[in-house]
Design an enzyme around this catalytic site. Structure first.
Site, short mmCIF file in Angstrom:
data_model
loop_
_atom_site.label_atom_id
_atom_site.label_comp_id
_atom_site.label_asym_id
_atom_site.label_seq_id
_atom_site.Cartn_x
_atom_site.Cartn_y
_atom_site.Cartn_z
N LYS A 212 -3.26 -1.60 15.61
CA LYS A 212 -2.78 -0.83 16.77
C LYS A 212 -3.86 -0.70 17.80
CE LYS A 212 0.68 2.08 14.81
NZ LYS A 212 0.44 2.23 13.37
N VAL B 59 -5.44 0.32 3.06
CA VAL B 59 -5.58 -1.13 2.93
C VAL B 59 -6.78 -1.45 2.03
CG1 VAL B 59 -6.15 -3.25 4.18
CG2 VAL B 59 -4.39 -1.70 5.08
N LYS C 186 -5.78 10.61 0.56
CA LYS C 186 -5.79 9.25 1.11
C LYS C 186 -7.02 8.56 0.54
CE LYS C 186 -6.66 7.18 5.65
NZ LYS C 186 -6.79 7.44 7.09
N GLU D 292 0.82 -1.22 0.00
CA GLU D 292 0.00 0.00 0.00
C GLU D 292 0.85 1.26 0.00
OE1 GLU D 292 -1.59 1.73 3.50
OE2 GLU D 292 -1.16 -0.01 4.74
N SER E 279 -13.10 1.67 10.26
CA SER E 279 -12.37 1.74 8.99
C SER E 279 -13.06 0.91 7.90
CB SER E 279 -10.95 1.23 9.18
OG SER E 279 -10.30 1.17 7.93
N ALA E 280 -13.08 1.47 6.71
CA ALA E 280 -13.63 0.75 5.55
C ALA E 280 -12.77 -0.49 5.22
CB ALA E 280 -13.71 1.67 4.35
N ASP E 281 -11.58 -0.58 5.82
CA ASP E 281 -10.74 -1.77 5.60
C ASP E 281 -11.49 -3.05 5.98
OD1 ASP E 281 -8.74 0.03 5.05
OD2 ASP E 281 -7.50 -0.45 6.80
N ASP F 127 -16.90 5.56 13.90
CA ASP F 127 -15.66 5.52 13.13
C ASP F 127 -15.12 4.08 13.05
OD1 ASP F 127 -13.28 5.89 11.86
OD2 ASP F 127 -12.62 7.58 13.08
N1 PSU Z 1 -2.38 1.57 10.65
C1 PSU Z 1 -1.05 1.75 10.72
N2 PSU Z 1 -0.41 2.43 9.76
C2 PSU Z 1 -1.07 2.97 8.68
C3 PSU Z 1 -2.48 2.75 8.60
C4 PSU Z 1 -3.09 2.06 9.60
O1 PSU Z 1 -0.44 1.28 11.66
O2 PSU Z 1 -0.45 3.61 7.83
C5 PSU Z 1 -3.23 3.25 7.40
C6 PSU Z 1 -3.56 2.09 6.44
O3 PSU Z 1 -3.45 2.56 5.12
C7 PSU Z 1 -5.01 1.79 6.76
C8 PSU Z 1 -5.52 3.17 7.05
O4 PSU Z 1 -5.72 1.19 5.69
O5 PSU Z 1 -4.48 3.79 7.81
C9 PSU Z 1 -6.80 3.16 7.83
O6 PSU Z 1 -7.31 4.45 7.86
P1 PSU Z 1 -8.82 4.69 8.31
O7 PSU Z 1 -8.82 4.38 9.78
O8 PSU Z 1 -9.07 6.12 8.02
O9 PSU Z 1 -9.66 3.76 7.48
MN MN Z 2 -12.27 6.30 9.96
#
Ligand code: PSU
Ligand code: MN
Length: 307
Positions: free
Chosen positions: A162, A109, A89, A28, A143-145, A141
Site C-alpha cells: 500500500k 507476513v 500480532k 497469514e 517492516s520486518a517483512d 519504521d
Molecule cells: N498490509 C495490508 N494488510 C495487512 C498487512 C499489511 O495491506 O493486513 C499486515 C501484514 O500481516 C503485514 C503486516 O505483514 O501488516 C506488516 O505490519 P508491520 O508494518 O507492523 O510490520
Molecule cells: Mn513497523
C-alpha cells in the site's frame, strides 16, 4: 520428531498433502485479526481457502494458538482469530515469546513465512506486504517483512504494497537485501489498491509455470530467502488513484496526530482508510486477495509438477 517439529501442529489435510507432495499454499492470520473487520474477515478467510482448493492446492492458514504453531486452522480457531479483540500480532521477534508463554497471536507476513518454512511450505498468498514507512528516515519504521524475505525460503504472492508506505524506499530496501521482485504480467510494482505506482520491477513473468521455475532455481541454487511475486489488482476492481492518495494522506495525518507508532501503525491506517472510503477500500482489498490466492495456488501446482 525433532525439536522444531514439536512446536508445530499441522492439520490432517495439510499433513496428508505434505506426505503425498501435493501443492500447499500458506496464508497469514494478521490480515484476519488486524487487517479486516469482523465478520468480513471470516468470510474472506473461508473464501480464500475455497479459491485455493478450486485451483488444485491445499490451503494452510497459519496462526499461533496457545503456544502451538498451527499450520492449517479449523472453523472454531478461525472464529477465534477473527473475533478476538486483543489478539497479539506476531512478527519474527514475537514468536519465541508467544510459543514459550503459550500465548495466541496472529502471524504477519514475516511470522507466517517463518512458520511456513518450518512446515516445508514454499508458496504463500496474502494481500500486501509490509515495507518502509513514509518518514522512515526519522522513525526507522521498516517492516520486518522485508528482512524476512531475504532470509526465509517462501515465495510471497501479494498485490505489491500500500502507498501508506514509501514504495520507492521499499523497493530499494528489497534490492539491498537481495530479494527478487517479480511483476506478474506487469513491469510496474503494483500499489495494492491501484495497478500503477510509477516504480518499476526488473522482471515481468506471465505464467505460473514461469514463476515456479524461478522459485525452483532459487531452491536448487541453495539460496536463503524468498521472493515477492507482485500481482496487480484486476483492472475492474482497482481504485481511483487520486482518491486513494488523498485518503492515505488523511489517514497518515490522523496517525501522526494520535501518535500511533510501532506495530499499531499498519492496522490503524488500514482501519482509517476503510472508514474514510466507506468500505470501498475493503471491497478492493477482498478482490485482490482472492486474485492472489488463485495465482498462488497455480504457482504451487506448477512447482509441485516440477519437483
Ligand atoms: N498490509 C495490508 N494488510 C495487512 C498487512 C499489511 O495491506 O493486513 C499486515 C501484514 O500481516 C503485514 C503486516 O505483514 O501488516 C506488516 O505490519 P508491520 O508494518 O507492523 O510490520
Ligand atoms: Mn513497523
Amino acid at each position: 520428531m525433532n525439536k522444531k517439529e514439536s512446536f508445530l501442529n499441522i492439520a490432517d489435510e495439510v499433513m496428508e498433502a505434505k506426505e503425498n507432495k501435493k501443492p500447499i499454499v500458506a496464508l497469514e492470520s494478521t490480515i484476519i485479526s488486524h487487517g479486516m473487520p469482523y465478520p468480513e474477515n471470516i468470510a474472506m478467510a473461508s473464501k480464500v481457502e475455497s479459491i485455493i482448493r478450486e485451483n488444485g492446492a491445499i490451503p494452510a492458514t497459519i496462526a499461533l494458538i496457545e503456544g502451538k504453531i498451527k499450520i492449517g486452522i479449523n472453523k472454531d480457531e478461525l472464529e477465534y482469530m477473527a473475533s478476538s479483540k486483543n489478539i497479539l500480532k506476531a512478527s519474527r521477534r514475537d514468536i519465541p515469546v508467544v510459543v514459550a508463554r503459550q500465548l495466541s497471536a496472529a502471524t504477519t507476513v514475516a511470522g507466517t513465512m517463518i512458520c511456513a518454512s518450518l512446515a516445508g511450505i514454499k508458496v504463500f498468498a496474502t494481500g500486501g506486504i509490509g515495507g518502509v514507512h513514509r518518514g522512515a528516515e526519522k522513525t526507522f519504521d521498516i517492516s520486518a517483512d522485508l528482512q524476512e524475505l531475504s532470509k526465509t525460503d517462501v515465495a510471497v504472492v501479494s498485490a505489491g504494497a500500500k502507498s501508506i508506505l514509501d514504495l520507492k524506499l521499499t523497493m530499494e530496501y528489497l534490492e539491498t537485501m537481495g530479494v527478487p521482485v517479480i511483476g506478474y504480467g506487469t513491469n510496474e510494482f503494483p500499489a495494492f489498491y491501484t495497478r500503477q505506482s510509477g516504480i518499476f520491477v526488473n522482471y515481468k513473468l506471465d505464467t505460473p509455470e514461469d514463476v515456479a521455475a524461478v522459485i525452483l532455481a532459487q531452491i536448487n541454487l541453495g539460496y536463503k530467502g524468498g521472493m515477492v511475486i507482485a500481482n496487480p489488482i484486476p483492472e475492474e476492481y482497482s481504485m481511483d488513484k487520486d482518491l486513494i492518495d488523498r485518503v492515505i494522506k488523511d489517514a497518515i495525518g490522523e496517525a501522526e496526530k494520535e501518535k500511533i507508532t510501532g506495530k499499531d501503525l499498519t492496522p490503524f491506517l488500514l482501519a482509517k482508510i476503510k472508514d474514510i472510503t466507506e468500505g470501498k477500500s475493503l471491497d478492493a482489498n477482498l478482490k485482490l486477495v482472492y486474485n492472489n490466492a488463485e495465482l498462488a495456488a497455480k504457482i504451487a501446482v506448477s512447482l509441485s509438477r516440477l519437483t
